[in-house]
Design a protein around this motif. Sequence first.
Motif, PDB file in Angstrom:
ATOM      1  N   ASN A 686     -41.096  30.988   7.813  1.00 35.01           N
ATOM      2  CA  ASN A 686     -41.965  31.265   8.954  1.00 35.01           C
ATOM      3  C   ASN A 686     -41.343  30.606  10.180  1.00 35.01           C
ATOM      4  OD1 ASN A 686     -45.495  30.834   9.742  1.00 35.01           O
ATOM      5  ND2 ASN A 686     -44.103  32.447  10.284  1.00 35.01           N
ATOM      6  N   ALA A 687     -41.029  31.404  11.194  1.00 33.20           N
ATOM      7  CA  ALA A 687     -40.325  30.866  12.358  1.00 33.20           C
ATOM      8  C   ALA A 687     -40.939  31.407  13.639  1.00 33.20           C
ATOM      9  CB  ALA A 687     -38.846  31.234  12.289  1.00 33.20           C
ATOM     10  N   LEU A 688     -40.953  30.561  14.667  1.00 33.70           N
ATOM     11  CA  LEU A 688     -41.402  30.947  15.995  1.00 33.70           C
ATOM     12  C   LEU A 688     -40.166  31.072  16.885  1.00 33.70           C
ATOM     13  CD1 LEU A 688     -43.898  31.499  17.807  1.00 33.70           C
ATOM     14  CD2 LEU A 688     -43.744  29.100  18.522  1.00 33.70           C
ATOM     15  N   ILE A 689     -40.010  32.227  17.529  1.00 30.20           N
ATOM     16  CA  ILE A 689     -38.833  32.503  18.341  1.00 30.20           C
ATOM     17  C   ILE A 689     -39.268  32.744  19.777  1.00 30.20           C
ATOM     18  CG2 ILE A 689     -36.804  33.980  18.572  1.00 30.20           C
ATOM     19  CD1 ILE A 689     -37.388  34.889  15.663  1.00 30.20           C
ATOM     20  N   VAL A 690     -38.554  32.129  20.708  1.00 29.95           N
ATOM     21  CA  VAL A 690     -38.826  32.315  22.134  1.00 29.95           C
ATOM     22  C   VAL A 690     -37.559  32.828  22.801  1.00 29.95           C
ATOM     23  CG1 VAL A 690     -39.530  31.239  24.293  1.00 29.95           C
ATOM     24  CG2 VAL A 690     -40.537  30.468  22.129  1.00 29.95           C
ATOM     25  N   ARG A 691     -37.670  33.940  23.476  1.00 31.52           N
ATOM     26  CA  ARG A 691     -36.568  34.505  24.254  1.00 31.52           C
ATOM     27  C   ARG A 691     -37.065  34.686  25.678  1.00 31.52           C
ATOM     28  NH1 ARG A 691     -34.342  33.396  19.988  1.00 31.52           N
ATOM     29  NH2 ARG A 691     -33.411  34.872  18.524  1.00 31.52           N
ATOM     30  N   GLY A 692     -36.298  34.234  26.652  1.00 29.53           N
ATOM     31  CA  GLY A 692     -36.751  34.369  28.027  1.00 29.53           C
ATOM     32  C   GLY A 692     -35.609  34.378  29.017  1.00 29.53           C
ATOM     33  N   ASN A 693     -35.809  35.069  30.139  1.00 27.43           N
ATOM     34  CA  ASN A 693     -34.833  35.010  31.216  1.00 27.43           C
ATOM     35  C   ASN A 693     -35.540  35.186  32.552  1.00 27.43           C
ATOM     36  OD1 ASN A 693     -34.911  37.926  31.943  1.00 27.43           O
ATOM     37  ND2 ASN A 693     -33.925  38.198  29.935  1.00 27.43           N
ATOM     38  N   MET A 694     -34.851  34.798  33.604  1.00 28.73           N
ATOM     39  CA  MET A 694     -35.377  34.936  34.955  1.00 28.73           C
ATOM     40  C   MET A 694     -34.245  35.340  35.883  1.00 28.73           C
ATOM     41  SD  MET A 694     -37.496  32.254  37.364  1.00 28.73           S
ATOM     42  CE  MET A 694     -38.977  32.454  36.349  1.00 28.73           C
ATOM     43  N   ASN A 695     -34.561  36.290  36.772  1.00 35.07           N
ATOM     44  CA  ASN A 695     -33.585  36.796  37.728  1.00 35.07           C
ATOM     45  C   ASN A 695     -34.159  36.641  39.138  1.00 35.07           C
ATOM     46  OD1 ASN A 695     -30.973  38.765  37.612  1.00 35.07           O
ATOM     47  ND2 ASN A 695     -32.221  39.209  39.395  1.00 35.07           N
ATOM     48  N   VAL A 696     -33.436  35.960  40.023  1.00 34.39           N
ATOM     49  CA  VAL A 696     -33.877  35.740  41.397  1.00 34.39           C
ATOM     50  C   VAL A 696     -32.841  36.336  42.337  1.00 34.39           C
ATOM     51  CG1 VAL A 696     -34.521  34.037  43.136  1.00 34.39           C
ATOM     52  CG2 VAL A 696     -35.026  33.599  40.728  1.00 34.39           C
ATOM     53  N   SER A 697     -33.276  37.219  43.228  1.00 31.25           N
ATOM     54  CA  SER A 697     -32.360  37.794  44.222  1.00 31.25           C
ATOM     55  C   SER A 697     -32.892  37.536  45.628  1.00 31.25           C
ATOM     56  CB  SER A 697     -32.186  39.301  43.992  1.00 31.25           C
ATOM     57  OG  SER A 697     -33.417  39.975  44.113  1.00 31.25           O
ATOM     58  N   TYR A 698     -31.943  37.350  46.565  1.00 29.47           N
ATOM     59  CA  TYR A 698     -32.317  37.061  47.950  1.00 29.47           C
ATOM     60  C   TYR A 698     -31.400  37.838  48.883  1.00 29.47           C
ATOM     61  CZ  TYR A 698     -33.760  34.539  52.125  1.00 29.47           C
ATOM     62  OH  TYR A 698     -34.265  34.223  53.360  1.00 29.47           O
ATOM     63  N   GLN A 699     -32.018  38.569  49.821  1.00 33.82           N
ATOM     64  CA  GLN A 699     -31.270  39.368  50.792  1.00 33.82           C
ATOM     65  C   GLN A 699     -31.047  38.505  52.035  1.00 33.82           C
ATOM     66  OE1 GLN A 699     -30.818  42.985  50.098  1.00 33.82           O
ATOM     67  NE2 GLN A 699     -29.200  42.779  51.621  1.00 33.82           N
ATOM     68  N   PHE A 700     -29.834  37.920  52.141  1.00 36.86           N
ATOM     69  CA  PHE A 700     -29.540  37.035  53.260  1.00 36.86           C
ATOM     70  C   PHE A 700     -29.476  37.813  54.568  1.00 36.86           C
ATOM     71  CE2 PHE A 700     -27.856  34.819  49.553  1.00 36.86           C
ATOM     72  CZ  PHE A 700     -28.353  33.542  49.748  1.00 36.86           C
ATOM     73  N   THR A 701     -28.727  38.894  54.573  1.00 40.92           N
ATOM     74  CA  THR A 701     -28.620  39.775  55.735  1.00 40.92           C
ATOM     75  C   THR A 701     -28.708  41.207  55.241  1.00 40.92           C
ATOM     76  OG1 THR A 701     -26.205  39.942  55.631  1.00 40.92           O
ATOM     77  CG2 THR A 701     -27.119  38.094  56.890  1.00 40.92           C
ATOM     78  N   ASN A 702     -28.570  42.132  56.166  1.00 33.26           N
ATOM     79  CA  ASN A 702     -28.674  43.538  55.796  1.00 33.26           C
ATOM     80  C   ASN A 702     -27.585  43.956  54.803  1.00 33.26           C
ATOM     81  OD1 ASN A 702     -29.804  46.180  56.008  1.00 33.26           O
ATOM     82  ND2 ASN A 702     -28.060  46.759  57.299  1.00 33.26           N
ATOM     83  N   ASP A 703     -26.451  43.264  54.810  1.00 29.67           N
ATOM     84  CA  ASP A 703     -25.339  43.654  53.935  1.00 29.67           C
ATOM     85  C   ASP A 703     -24.864  42.537  53.011  1.00 29.67           C
ATOM     86  OD1 ASP A 703     -24.167  41.997  55.763  1.00 29.67           O
ATOM     87  OD2 ASP A 703     -22.879  43.514  56.664  1.00 29.67           O
ATOM     88  N   LEU A 704     -25.636  41.468  52.883  1.00 28.69           N
ATOM     89  CA  LEU A 704     -25.264  40.369  52.002  1.00 28.69           C
ATOM     90  C   LEU A 704     -26.468  39.979  51.141  1.00 28.69           C
ATOM     91  CD1 LEU A 704     -23.284  38.165  51.018  1.00 28.69           C
ATOM     92  CD2 LEU A 704     -24.145  36.710  52.884  1.00 28.69           C
ATOM     93  N   ILE A 705     -26.280  40.007  49.824  1.00 24.33           N
ATOM     94  CA  ILE A 705     -27.341  39.656  48.891  1.00 24.33           C
ATOM     95  C   ILE A 705     -26.792  38.712  47.830  1.00 24.33           C
ATOM     96  CG2 ILE A 705     -26.892  41.651  47.409  1.00 24.33           C
ATOM     97  CD1 ILE A 705     -29.923  41.803  46.888  1.00 24.33           C
ATOM     98  N   GLY A 706     -27.628  37.793  47.374  1.00 22.76           N
ATOM     99  CA  GLY A 706     -27.249  36.866  46.315  1.00 22.76           C
ATOM    100  C   GLY A 706     -28.218  36.955  45.151  1.00 22.76           C
ATOM    101  N   GLU A 707     -27.742  36.559  43.973  1.00 22.99           N
ATOM    102  CA  GLU A 707     -28.579  36.666  42.780  1.00 22.99           C
ATOM    103  C   GLU A 707     -28.243  35.540  41.816  1.00 22.99           C
ATOM    104  OE1 GLU A 707     -29.662  40.663  41.113  1.00 22.99           O
ATOM    105  OE2 GLU A 707     -28.453  39.954  39.429  1.00 22.99           O
ATOM    106  N   ALA A 708     -29.275  35.043  41.129  1.00 23.99           N
ATOM    107  CA  ALA A 708     -29.102  34.039  40.077  1.00 23.99           C
ATOM    108  C   ALA A 708     -29.859  34.514  38.841  1.00 23.99           C
ATOM    109  CB  ALA A 708     -29.631  32.683  40.535  1.00 23.99           C
ATOM    110  N   PHE A 709     -29.241  34.319  37.669  1.00 19.33           N
ATOM    111  CA  PHE A 709     -29.844  34.771  36.415  1.00 19.33           C
ATOM    112  C   PHE A 709     -29.670  33.683  35.368  1.00 19.33           C
ATOM    113  CE2 PHE A 709     -29.224  36.793  32.218  1.00 19.33           C
ATOM    114  CZ  PHE A 709     -30.472  37.380  32.061  1.00 19.33           C
ATOM    115  N   ALA A 710     -30.743  33.370  34.645  1.00 20.99           N
ATOM    116  CA  ALA A 710     -30.700  32.379  33.571  1.00 20.99           C
ATOM    117  C   ALA A 710     -31.315  32.984  32.321  1.00 20.99           C
ATOM    118  CB  ALA A 710     -31.458  31.115  33.971  1.00 20.99           C
ATOM    119  N   ASN A 711     -30.700  32.699  31.163  1.00 21.66           N
ATOM    120  CA  ASN A 711     -31.140  33.290  29.895  1.00 21.66           C
ATOM    121  C   ASN A 711     -31.265  32.189  28.845  1.00 21.66           C
ATOM    122  OD1 ASN A 711     -31.565  35.760  28.181  1.00 21.66           O
ATOM    123  ND2 ASN A 711     -29.830  34.864  27.096  1.00 21.66           N
ATOM    124  N   TYR A 712     -32.364  32.248  28.063  1.00 20.59           N
ATOM    125  CA  TYR A 712     -32.614  31.233  27.031  1.00 20.59           C
ATOM    126  C   TYR A 712     -33.029  31.907  25.731  1.00 20.59           C
ATOM    127  CZ  TYR A 712     -35.048  27.594  24.376  1.00 20.59           C
ATOM    128  OH  TYR A 712     -35.467  26.753  23.390  1.00 20.59           O
TER     129      TYR A 712
END
Length: 814
Positions: A686-712
């Motif tokens: 009997n096992a409990l499993i947790v899977r999760g991730n989060m993705n954050v994106s930010y539009q700095f300017t009209n033509d520049l965007i950044g993104e961060a992603f973490a996975n567990y």
Amino acid sequence: MRPSLLLILIFITNIVFAQGKITGKIVDATTNAPVDYATVGLFAQGSKQPVSGITSDDKGNFTLTNINNGEYHITVNFIGYKEYGADHVIISDDQKAVTLGTIKLIPASKQLNEVTVTAKAPVIENMIDKMVYNTANDLTSQGGVALDVLKKVPQVSVDIDGNVELQGNTSVRFLINGKPSTMFGSSLNDVLASLPASQIKSIEVITSPGAKYDAQGLGGIINIILKNDKLRGISGSVTASAGTRLQNGSETVSVRRNNFGVSAFLSGNAQINTRTMNLNDRTSTDASGRSTRLIQNGYSDVRRKSYNSGINVDWSPSKANSFTASLTVDQFGNRNQGMTAQQQTATGLADVLSQRTSLSDLSNHNIDWSLDHKHKFKREGQELEILYTYSQGKNNSSYDQQQIYNGQLLPFSASASTNPGTNHETNISADYTQPIAKDVLLETGAKTILQNINSVTNVNSYDAKTGAYSYDPGQSYKLKYDRKIYAGYVSLGASPFKQIDVKAGLRIEHTNTHIGFPGTTIPSYTTAVPTAVISHKFSDVSSLKVSYTKRIERAEYRELNPFVNLSDPYNIITGNPLLRPEIGNVFELGYNRSFRSSGSLYIALFSRHNSNDVKTYTNFYSQYRVGDSVYRNVSVTNRQNIGTEQNTGLNISGSVYLSKKLNIRTNTSIIDKYIVNKVYGGPSVNALIVRGNMNVSYQFTNDLIGEAFANYNSPMKNIQGRTPKFVTYNLAFRKQLMNKMASIGFTTTNPFAKYVDQLTTIDHAATSNGAPYTSYSLRRVPYRSFGISFAYRFGKLDAKASKIEEPQVKPIEN
């Protein structure tokens, strides 16, 4: 049970809301061909902020649902066409359903040297039968491969070795553009690690497939849609990336004129040599009580390469008939070379010190082609589709290993083997759709699957006395495997009450298998696969569905092939031609909520029961015979039918716009796994499993965007020990250039840690011969990487405007 109670409360409080729907069909004004993936927007009349939106399906149809009473403005956009707009569309108590009829998009009336994409689908689309992940704005996967994209897809998780789970189940049916391919049966991990992310348009996840789908795939279906421009004229794209671990390149080109179109693609992928450090410490006890300890400390260097190419032709000679033909060629492979220091200690004996060198190769060459014909009858919704697909795979795996005592020049043990094989699969299907009453649709069809596998194993063993290799007939063999599946289905969809849709079906599959392997027979069997889904739409922002389906998992080539890989004679890996199919029963309760322009939320409760459960299992043997050779103190790993497995879980996925520039997406699964081992007498797990991730994106300017992603991925207890947790993170930036026709990007993975350590322990594992053993294994997997990517999109339209009849807004009679 609180999530279930929450959903019931939501059901009760929303059921009184007024709601309606707007339907339509989008076609090319010149050719009358359906326009798929066109963007449909719903706006309150006079407002510039969208209330809802959707994309058209592959037949050009769309349905905007859950709409409150009011007056609306509709827009339809697609690249290369003029925008369509309909004003003063009214939903009221007297008119809950409105049809826009056939919307004929007018091609752009002038030539364009460049094509600018102004309309885009949302990253995640949740539909009644599937969830779609659109990859266009997935920054952290740019320059990566399919596995990097799959980590972002709701209800999907990927571990460090590229094993994919859907709702906690690894038995997933993979398709390319809705069609099967033999390349997935050879080495799934290598295929997904070889397909460039730049070639992927979207990924569809189907956790409860209907009766029309093959029953294969216990966990469900993942359909990878490759890019295929439907732009009139000439268009295409070029992408390239270079990094410390991966190098990718791809190009696509599409030519479309009137009712005829051709598109082609070519891509390549290479994983630069990466070194994984390995440590294995194993202690075993034989029947006489003598203890043996084996310590192995070494490394393995892995390289991987591939290329993919294909061409697609579509032709619509009339409004009633359309033809599509496609051809793809894929080749992938990997090379694993390593050296290991070995120390073996046995009770009452002196230590034995040795070194082992090993080399393993895997290559696969695959060809797929298909021909599809769709015929539409005069009655709206009546359609016949006939599809023929053929897939041919040529596989070859080999190894070469030598063991030398410390201080010696010649090996005391060595062997080499080649394992060429072929895998042919033919699919022939016919699907018919017939409206039989208002809001009642009948679907039926039949399918035949013919699969043929041939494999030859040639082993050459080393004779320490003569110092020469010779063919070993005792370890060499041939495998011939033929499988035929005959299937038929019927499905009925209806809307018996307002805002409630019901779809139920039954699929029957008969499987006949013949295997040419000594002492092995497989009886034929028939499987009945019922499916059902009920959905209720509360308002324009929320809906609930309940579904049930039965699934089956038949073993693939890589699991059946009895090839004995002796590249490490102390740790043997082989296939199992005696594997029986797994049977699964799946229940799912899903709630979808849209927060208009601020985000969305999807909650799913699921329960999955598997019988004849297949697991990777390791047995320990004091003596293990392969042909006329005996190997001592070895572990043997293959796939086996263990018993039953029950998975019950909760999945939460959603996105939220904290501002116009900041967006957060998340995908989390919590699964309770209960495994009963009925074969070796081991304890239930009997096992409990947790899977999760989060993705954050930010539009700095009209033509520049950044993104961060973490996975567990959490650690997990299984039938033999405990597997480790897995944590990764990515950072990415993209700068658009040349009026947004080109872009340059930067991506990094785990920049502050060179390795991801994977510690696996086995404590007193039960085995088939009753000899327990303990094991401690540490792998240091190199995961840090840096990369840059470049993409350029081009297009030249040559479209002529024609006189078009404007569609009329018609109310549907209640």
